[in-house]
Design a protein around this motif. Structure first.
Motif, PDB file in Angstrom:
ATOM      1  N   ARG A  50       0.863  -1.192   0.000  1.00 38.89           N
ATOM      2  CA  ARG A  50       0.000   0.000   0.000  1.00 38.89           C
ATOM      3  C   ARG A  50       0.891   1.230   0.000  1.00 38.89           C
ATOM      4  O   ARG A  50       1.680   1.432   0.927  1.00 38.89           O
ATOM      5  N   LEU A  51       0.789   2.030  -1.040  1.00 41.29           N
ATOM      6  CA  LEU A  51       1.690   3.153  -1.253  1.00 41.29           C
ATOM      7  C   LEU A  51       0.919   4.469  -1.173  1.00 41.29           C
ATOM      8  O   LEU A  51       0.178   4.827  -2.086  1.00 41.29           O
ATOM      9  N   SER A  52       1.097   5.179  -0.074  1.00 41.20           N
ATOM     10  CA  SER A  52       0.451   6.482   0.073  1.00 41.20           C
ATOM     11  C   SER A  52       1.062   7.468  -0.912  1.00 41.20           C
ATOM     12  O   SER A  52       2.276   7.472  -1.129  1.00 41.20           O
ATOM     13  N   ILE A  53       0.229   8.291  -1.526  1.00 44.21           N
ATOM     14  CA  ILE A  53       0.741   9.336  -2.395  1.00 44.21           C
ATOM     15  C   ILE A  53       0.214  10.687  -1.925  1.00 44.21           C
ATOM     16  O   ILE A  53      -0.799  10.766  -1.223  1.00 44.21           O
ATOM     17  N   LEU A  54       0.924  11.741  -2.284  1.00 43.89           N
ATOM     18  CA  LEU A  54       0.524  13.072  -1.837  1.00 43.89           C
ATOM     19  C   LEU A  54      -0.496  13.684  -2.785  1.00 43.89           C
ATOM     20  O   LEU A  54      -0.738  13.172  -3.877  1.00 43.89           O
ATOM     21  N   THR A  55      -1.051  14.792  -2.369  1.00 49.03           N
ATOM     22  CA  THR A  55      -1.957  15.552  -3.225  1.00 49.03           C
ATOM     23  C   THR A  55      -1.649  17.035  -3.059  1.00 49.03           C
ATOM     24  O   THR A  55      -1.231  17.465  -1.979  1.00 49.03           O
ATOM     25  N   PRO A  56      -1.797  17.820  -4.109  1.00 47.22           N
ATOM     26  CA  PRO A  56      -1.498  19.249  -3.998  1.00 47.22           C
ATOM     27  C   PRO A  56      -2.617  20.024  -3.311  1.00 47.22           C
ATOM     28  O   PRO A  56      -3.784  19.655  -3.396  1.00 47.22           O
ATOM     29  N   ILE A  57      -2.242  21.086  -2.633  1.00 47.03           N
ATOM     30  CA  ILE A  57      -3.198  22.063  -2.100  1.00 47.03           C
ATOM     31  C   ILE A  57      -2.962  23.346  -2.882  1.00 47.03           C
ATOM     32  O   ILE A  57      -1.930  24.005  -2.737  1.00 47.03           O
ATOM     33  N   GLY A  58      -3.927  23.695  -3.731  1.00 44.29           N
ATOM     34  CA  GLY A  58      -3.724  24.807  -4.643  1.00 44.29           C
ATOM     35  C   GLY A  58      -4.469  26.080  -4.297  1.00 44.29           C
ATOM     36  O   GLY A  58      -4.218  27.126  -4.905  1.00 44.29           O
ATOM     37  N   SER A  59      -5.366  26.036  -3.325  1.00 48.69           N
ATOM     38  CA  SER A  59      -6.162  27.217  -2.984  1.00 48.69           C
ATOM     39  C   SER A  59      -5.289  28.330  -2.412  1.00 48.69           C
ATOM     40  O   SER A  59      -4.267  28.064  -1.767  1.00 48.69           O
ATOM     41  N   LEU A  60      -5.741  29.566  -2.619  1.00 50.25           N
ATOM     42  CA  LEU A  60      -4.945  30.716  -2.194  1.00 50.25           C
ATOM     43  C   LEU A  60      -5.559  31.480  -1.029  1.00 50.25           C
ATOM     44  O   LEU A  60      -4.827  32.075  -0.231  1.00 50.25           O
ATOM     45  N   SER A  86      -2.755  12.097   3.334  1.00 52.08           N
ATOM     46  CA  SER A  86      -2.123  12.542   4.582  1.00 52.08           C
ATOM     47  C   SER A  86      -0.820  13.296   4.348  1.00 52.08           C
ATOM     48  O   SER A  86      -0.138  13.663   5.305  1.00 52.08           O
ATOM     49  N   THR A  87      -0.458  13.527   3.096  1.00 47.96           N
ATOM     50  CA  THR A  87       0.698  14.356   2.751  1.00 47.96           C
ATOM     51  C   THR A  87       0.270  15.329   1.659  1.00 47.96           C
ATOM     52  O   THR A  87      -0.294  14.925   0.650  1.00 47.96           O
ATOM     53  N   PHE A  88       0.528  16.617   1.889  1.00 46.99           N
ATOM     54  CA  PHE A  88       0.136  17.663   0.951  1.00 46.99           C
ATOM     55  C   PHE A  88       1.363  18.350   0.367  1.00 46.99           C
ATOM     56  O   PHE A  88       2.352  18.559   1.075  1.00 46.99           O
ATOM     57  N   LYS A  89       1.279  18.721  -0.908  1.00 47.69           N
ATOM     58  CA  LYS A  89       2.327  19.531  -1.530  1.00 47.69           C
ATOM     59  C   LYS A  89       1.791  20.931  -1.767  1.00 47.69           C
ATOM     60  O   LYS A  89       0.695  21.105  -2.321  1.00 47.69           O
ATOM     61  N   ILE A  90       2.581  21.931  -1.380  1.00 44.57           N
ATOM     62  CA  ILE A  90       2.196  23.326  -1.556  1.00 44.57           C
ATOM     63  C   ILE A  90       3.263  24.033  -2.375  1.00 44.57           C
ATOM     64  O   ILE A  90       4.443  24.017  -2.017  1.00 44.57           O
ATOM     65  N   LYS A  91       2.843  24.629  -3.466  1.00 46.50           N
ATOM     66  CA  LYS A  91       3.756  25.384  -4.314  1.00 46.50           C
ATOM     67  C   LYS A  91       3.902  26.810  -3.779  1.00 46.50           C
ATOM     68  O   LYS A  91       2.916  27.464  -3.442  1.00 46.50           O
ATOM     69  N   ASN A 135       1.760  10.665  -8.833  1.00 50.05           N
ATOM     70  CA  ASN A 135       0.313  10.848  -8.890  1.00 50.05           C
ATOM     71  C   ASN A 135      -0.163  11.365 -10.244  1.00 50.05           C
ATOM     72  O   ASN A 135      -1.306  11.804 -10.385  1.00 50.05           O
ATOM     73  N   GLY A 136       0.704  11.316 -11.252  1.00 44.38           N
ATOM     74  CA  GLY A 136       0.333  11.817 -12.566  1.00 44.38           C
ATOM     75  C   GLY A 136      -0.857  11.101 -13.177  1.00 44.38           C
ATOM     76  O   GLY A 136      -1.628  11.701 -13.938  1.00 44.38           O
ATOM     77  N   PHE A 137      -1.049   9.829 -12.839  1.00 38.96           N
ATOM     78  CA  PHE A 137      -2.141   9.040 -13.419  1.00 38.96           C
ATOM     79  C   PHE A 137      -3.515   9.544 -12.994  1.00 38.96           C
ATOM     80  O   PHE A 137      -4.519   9.243 -13.647  1.00 38.96           O
ATOM     81  N   LEU A 138      -3.585  10.330 -11.918  1.00 40.18           N
ATOM     82  CA  LEU A 138      -4.863  10.837 -11.441  1.00 40.18           C
ATOM     83  C   LEU A 138      -5.305  12.102 -12.186  1.00 40.18           C
ATOM     84  O   LEU A 138      -6.460  12.508 -12.074  1.00 40.18           O
ATOM     85  N   LYS A 139      -4.406  12.699 -12.953  1.00 44.14           N
ATOM     86  CA  LYS A 139      -4.699  14.006 -13.542  1.00 44.14           C
ATOM     87  C   LYS A 139      -5.442  13.945 -14.879  1.00 44.14           C
ATOM     88  O   LYS A 139      -6.342  14.744 -15.115  1.00 44.14           O
ATOM     89  N   PRO A 140      -5.110  13.017 -15.800  1.00 43.88           N
ATOM     90  CA  PRO A 140      -5.876  12.960 -17.055  1.00 43.88           C
ATOM     91  C   PRO A 140      -7.297  12.428 -16.829  1.00 43.88           C
ATOM     92  O   PRO A 140      -7.549  11.686 -15.879  1.00 43.88           O
ATOM     93  N   VAL A 141      -8.196  12.811 -17.716  1.00 43.50           N
ATOM     94  CA  VAL A 141      -9.572  12.288 -17.644  1.00 43.50           C
ATOM     95  C   VAL A 141      -9.593  10.822 -18.056  1.00 43.50           C
ATOM     96  O   VAL A 141     -10.314  10.005 -17.480  1.00 43.50           O
ATOM     97  N   GLU A 142      -8.803  10.473 -19.051  1.00 44.07           N
ATOM     98  CA  GLU A 142      -8.768   9.112 -19.576  1.00 44.07           C
ATOM     99  C   GLU A 142      -7.717   8.274 -18.841  1.00 44.07           C
ATOM    100  O   GLU A 142      -6.655   8.770 -18.490  1.00 44.07           O
TER     101      GLU A 142
END
Length: 257
Positions: A20-30, A48-53, A210-217
């Motif tokens: 089981r491999l946890s992956i992060l997700t971005p927080i983009g709100s300003l 449970s891990t967030f990336k903030i630019k 986490n790139g696989f989560l971004k395209p619609v297809e």
């Protein structure tokens, strides 16, 4: 190279048991209210891990990180990524001014070629630095290991050229008493599967594949198993290309004989 490794069924692609491999997700709100909503949604989805630019305006970046820290209430780990956007002086101001509470690392503050500037930031940063774009070889890892405050190296399959090359890079990071972080957020589902297989044997922190989560297809007839913020790989999982989708999305083909 990876195509050949898949055809040869490289051992790293065969998972033992269940991973089981946890992956992060971005927080983009300003703004603060949107941040609170986005954080709750992400935690509710199992992340449970967030990336903030960051990298635009130091004061605003520090304030925004503070809002995210308050919203998470220590329920998630934060990774802060400047993506080479800061000048040396702005990066130093940010690194010295940020509250380290819950922040795992500060990624690539300055230009990839400016090792001196990144080293300068690392020396005074309140949180460990991670180098990303400069890490393309074993020699780069060795150079990073010489910099005080650089505790993490980011590695990606596309930079090391093969599964075996990537695994060698990760082993080299451990050898030099640093921590590897693995993943390319721009990778396809095929790419994400390959990096996840390597991570299952070598990485003990949140993946960035986490790139696989971004395209619609999705490209697999049996999509990469994902739920509750994690990829789950089992011994019997082997992806099968969805050829109808692949052909429908193909824009150009070339044949070499």
């Amino acid at each position: 190279a990876t195509a050949i490794e898949v055809l040869e069924q490289n051992p790293v692609l065969h998972i033992k048991g269940t991973a089981r491999l946890s992956i992060l997700t971005p927080i983009g709100s300003l703004d603060r209210k949107s941040i609170e909503t986005e954080v709750e949604e992400a935690i509710g989805a199992g992340f449970s891990t967030f990336k903030i630019k960051v990298g635009q305006a130091v004061s605003a970046d520090i304030e925004r990180i503070g809002w995210i820290q308050q919203a998470t209430q220590q329920r998630a780990i934060l990774r802060v990524d400047a993506n080479r956007a800061y000048s040396r002086e702005d990066a130093k101001k940010f690194a010295a001014g940020i509250d380290p509470e819950g922040v795992e690392l500060f990624e690539q503050p300055c230009d990839a070629d400016d090792w001196e500037a990144n080293a300068d930031v690392a020396r005074l940063s309140n949180i460990p630095l991670m180098l990303d774009e400069p890490i393309c070889s074993l020699a780069d890892i060795e150079r990073a290991a010489e910099l005080p405050g650089v505790d993490y190296c980011k590695v990606k399959l596309k930079r090391f050229g093969s599964l075996d090359g990537l695994k060698a890079g990760i082993d080299h990071i451990y050898k030099h008493d640093m921590t590897p972080v693995l993943g390319d957020g721009l990778g396809s589902e095929i790419h994400s599967w390959l990096e996840a297989c390597v991570a299952a044997q070598s990485i003990n922190n949140a993946g960035e594949f986490n790139g696989f989560l971004k395209p619609v297809e999705r490209l697999f007839a049996n999509p990469l198993p994902f739920s509750d913020g994690a990829i789950t790989l089992t011994e019997n999982y082997w992806p099968e290309l969805d050829r109808r989708t692949f052909e429908r999305l193909t824009m150009e083909t070339r044949e070499f004989g």
